[in-house]
Enzyme design. Sequence first.
Site, PDB file in Angstrom:
ATOM      1  N   PRO A 171      35.187  46.513  45.852  1.00 19.38           N
ATOM      2  CA  PRO A 171      35.132  44.984  45.523  1.00 19.38           C
ATOM      3  C   PRO A 171      34.979  44.671  44.175  1.00 19.38           C
ATOM      4  O   PRO A 171      35.373  43.668  43.588  1.00 19.38           O
ATOM      5  CB  PRO A 171      33.977  44.509  46.539  1.00 19.38           C
ATOM      6  N   ASN A 172      34.142  45.632  43.452  1.00 19.97           N
ATOM      7  CA  ASN A 172      33.986  45.275  41.931  1.00 19.97           C
ATOM      8  C   ASN A 172      33.744  46.725  41.361  1.00 19.97           C
ATOM      9  O   ASN A 172      32.942  47.361  41.658  1.00 19.97           O
ATOM     10  CB  ASN A 172      32.573  44.540  41.701  1.00 19.97           C
ATOM     11  N   PHE A 173      34.606  46.677  40.327  1.00 24.00           N
ATOM     12  CA  PHE A 173      34.736  48.148  39.590  1.00 24.00           C
ATOM     13  C   PHE A 173      33.581  48.090  38.520  1.00 24.00           C
ATOM     14  O   PHE A 173      33.495  49.172  37.658  1.00 24.00           O
ATOM     15  CB  PHE A 173      36.128  48.580  38.985  1.00 24.00           C
ATOM     16  N   LYS A 195      41.557  32.425  40.559  1.00 25.84           N
ATOM     17  CA  LYS A 195      41.223  33.277  41.727  1.00 25.84           C
ATOM     18  C   LYS A 195      41.779  32.412  42.885  1.00 25.84           C
ATOM     19  O   LYS A 195      41.196  31.214  43.271  1.00 25.84           O
ATOM     20  CB  LYS A 195      39.585  33.565  41.531  1.00 25.84           C
ATOM     21  N   HIS A 216      33.581  32.365  39.006  1.00 29.86           N
ATOM     22  CA  HIS A 216      34.845  32.912  38.433  1.00 29.86           C
ATOM     23  C   HIS A 216      36.012  32.179  37.849  1.00 29.86           C
ATOM     24  O   HIS A 216      35.888  30.642  37.799  1.00 29.86           O
ATOM     25  CB  HIS A 216      35.602  33.548  39.928  1.00 29.86           C
TER      26      HIS A 216
HETATM   27  N1  LIG Z   1      37.780  45.026  42.587  1.00 24.48           N
HETATM   28  C1  LIG Z   1      37.364  44.743  41.062  1.00 24.48           C
HETATM   29  O1  LIG Z   1      36.740  44.984  40.304  1.00 24.48           O
HETATM   30  C2  LIG Z   1      38.498  43.368  40.917  1.00 24.48           C
HETATM   31  C3  LIG Z   1      39.327  42.769  41.796  1.00 24.48           C
HETATM   32  N2  LIG Z   1      39.952  41.821  41.449  1.00 24.48           N
HETATM   33  C4  LIG Z   1      40.768  41.393  42.607  1.00 24.48           C
HETATM   34  O2  LIG Z   1      42.118  41.917  42.456  1.00 24.48           O
HETATM   35  C5  LIG Z   1      43.134  41.121  43.017  1.00 24.48           C
HETATM   36  C6  LIG Z   1      44.439  40.734  42.017  1.00 24.48           C
HETATM   37  O3  LIG Z   1      43.618  40.168  40.840  1.00 24.48           O
HETATM   38  P1  LIG Z   1      44.393  39.611  39.560  1.00 24.48           P
HETATM   39  O4  LIG Z   1      44.914  40.907  38.962  1.00 24.48           O
HETATM   40  O5  LIG Z   1      43.423  38.909  38.572  1.00 24.48           O
HETATM   41  O6  LIG Z   1      45.506  38.824  40.237  1.00 24.48           O
HETATM   42  P2  LIG Z   1      46.986  38.345  39.629  1.00 24.48           P
HETATM   43  O7  LIG Z   1      47.350  36.986  40.265  1.00 24.48           O
HETATM   44  O8  LIG Z   1      46.928  38.290  38.099  1.00 24.48           O
HETATM   45  O9  LIG Z   1      47.818  39.558  39.870  1.00 24.48           O
HETATM   46  C7  LIG Z   1      48.211  40.122  41.103  1.00 24.48           C
HETATM   47  C8  LIG Z   1      49.445  40.819  41.043  1.00 24.48           C
HETATM   48  O10 LIG Z   1      49.850  41.157  42.344  1.00 24.48           O
HETATM   49  C9  LIG Z   1      51.168  41.169  42.455  1.00 24.48           C
HETATM   50  N3  LIG Z   1      51.853  41.283  43.881  1.00 24.48           N
HETATM   51  C10 LIG Z   1      51.728  40.305  44.384  1.00 24.48           C
HETATM   52  N4  LIG Z   1      52.253  40.569  45.695  1.00 24.48           N
HETATM   53  C11 LIG Z   1      52.756  42.093  45.292  1.00 24.48           C
HETATM   54  C12 LIG Z   1      53.366  43.136  46.447  1.00 24.48           C
HETATM   55  N5  LIG Z   1      53.652  42.575  47.585  1.00 24.48           N
HETATM   56  N6  LIG Z   1      53.539  44.218  46.073  1.00 24.48           N
HETATM   57  C13 LIG Z   1      53.274  44.499  44.793  1.00 24.48           C
HETATM   58  N7  LIG Z   1      52.299  43.601  43.832  1.00 24.48           N
HETATM   59  C14 LIG Z   1      52.254  42.594  44.239  1.00 24.48           C
HETATM   60  C15 LIG Z   1      51.715  40.507  41.476  1.00 24.48           C
HETATM   61  O11 LIG Z   1      52.902  40.924  40.968  1.00 24.48           O
HETATM   62  P3  LIG Z   1      54.161  39.789  40.106  1.00 24.48           P
HETATM   63  O12 LIG Z   1      53.608  39.434  38.788  1.00 24.48           O
HETATM   64  O13 LIG Z   1      55.100  40.920  39.865  1.00 24.48           O
HETATM   65  O14 LIG Z   1      54.338  38.668  41.242  1.00 24.48           O
HETATM   66  C16 LIG Z   1      50.602  39.992  40.300  1.00 24.48           C
HETATM   67  O15 LIG Z   1      51.043  40.814  39.240  1.00 24.48           O
HETATM   68  C17 LIG Z   1      42.402  40.025  43.515  1.00 24.48           C
HETATM   69  O16 LIG Z   1      42.065  40.082  44.833  1.00 24.48           O
HETATM   70  C18 LIG Z   1      41.139  39.939  42.534  1.00 24.48           C
HETATM   71  O17 LIG Z   1      40.207  39.300  43.399  1.00 24.48           O
HETATM   72  C19 LIG Z   1      40.011  41.188  40.401  1.00 24.48           C
HETATM   73  C20 LIG Z   1      39.395  41.845  39.170  1.00 24.48           C
HETATM   74  C21 LIG Z   1      38.389  42.775  39.544  1.00 24.48           C
HETATM   75  O1  LIG Z   2      39.327  37.616  40.891  1.00 24.65           O
HETATM   76  C1  LIG Z   2      38.517  38.299  40.383  1.00 24.65           C
HETATM   77  O2  LIG Z   2      38.667  38.104  39.061  1.00 24.65           O
HETATM   78  C2  LIG Z   2      37.624  39.066  40.617  1.00 24.65           C
HETATM   79  N1  LIG Z   2      37.547  39.442  41.970  1.00 24.65           N
HETATM   80  C3  LIG Z   2      36.653  40.464  42.612  1.00 24.65           C
HETATM   81  C4  LIG Z   2      35.948  39.738  43.634  1.00 24.65           C
HETATM   82  O3  LIG Z   2      36.430  38.936  44.140  1.00 24.65           O
HETATM   83  O4  LIG Z   2      34.602  40.198  43.741  1.00 24.65           O
HETATM   84  C5  LIG Z   2      35.765  41.218  41.541  1.00 24.65           C
HETATM   85  C6  LIG Z   2      35.442  40.368  40.188  1.00 24.65           C
HETATM   86  O5  LIG Z   2      34.646  39.400  40.637  1.00 24.65           O
HETATM   87  C7  LIG Z   2      36.657  39.678  39.588  1.00 24.65           C
END
Ligand SMILES: NC(=O)C1=CN([C@@H]2O[C@H](COP(=O)(O)OP(=O)(O)OC[C@H]3O[C@@H](n4cnc5c(N)ncnc54)[C@H](OP(=O)(O)O)[C@@H]3O)[C@@H](O)[C@H]2O)C=CC1
Ligand SMILES: O=C(O)C1=N[C@H](C(=O)O)C[C@H](O)C1
Length: 233
Positions: A90-92, A123, A119
Amino acid sequence: MGAESVRAIAAADDLELVAELGSGDALDTLADAEVAVEFTRPDVVLDNIEWCVGHGVHVVTGTTGFTPERLDTVRGWLADSPGVGVAVVPNFALGAVLMMRFAETAARYFESVEIVELHHPQKVDAPSGTARLTAERIAAARSSAGLGAIPDATSSELEGARGASIDGIPVHSVRARGLVAHQEVLFGAAGETLTIRHDSFDRASFMPGVLLAVRSVVARPGLTIGLDPLLDR
Ligand SMILES: NC(=O)C1=CN([C@@H]2O[C@H](COP(=O)(O)OP(=O)(O)OC[C@H]3O[C@@H](n4cnc5c(N)ncnc54)[C@H](OP(=O)(O)O)[C@@H]3O)[C@@H](O)[C@H]2O)C=CC1
Ligand SMILES: O=C(O)C1=N[C@H](C(=O)O)C[C@H](O)C1
């Protein structure tokens, strides 16, 4: 996160970037990959994991929206592919991992606790995956310490005013322009409070954890939840 991960993997001497996929791309492109890094959306992550596990590709995902039931679904797929590893993180960010660990440690000593996660407004899910995991860990620690319900005399409430309840822990979600990813865990006891806060100001904060998970998952068949088990090894 996908673009940031692509840059981090391409820059790592011991890793080779073999594919970059967006929503319009066929998953077959991943067939040559050892590990897939998955940052998409809660509504598509399970399909992606199922495909990868079925094709022997290890998965590191940071996508949110995982409930205990969804994790059980992943466990079911992994049971049919025993050599494959899936890390659901969930968080890296190292600081966030420690924030959860410290909160879990503090949980047994305080009668009251609430979580506030903050956030950026793009989001799509609330509460955050980080808040969900923090609440679950705090609730488990309270339960093993024999703590009961959090004191709260509220008897009349505008819906949502006291936040969402995750395993009995109130969680409040804030969305505002200018924020990246932040969380406060507020503990209270007679005459004192303790606040544990973590701030990610830049998505670069997540990349050391992503690389650690990519390097580790190949040697960890089954489901790994969170970065905690990969630290201190
Ligand atoms: N664990 C952690 O530390 C973190 C987790 N997150 C989480 O990661 C997730 C993504 O966040 P974020 O990058 O900000 O979101 P974005 O909306 O910026 O990016 C989501 C991406 O997913 C792609 N996508 C959507 N559907 C598909 C599919 N079926 N197959 C392949 N690619 C797909 C989209 O591609 P396209 O552009 O081509 O439509 C888009 O680039 C969220 O759930 C967020 O909460 C975020 C930050 C840190
Ligand atoms: O969507 C985000 O930006 C993030 N998503 C993750 C979460 O839902 O906990 C991790 C981080 O908070 C960033």
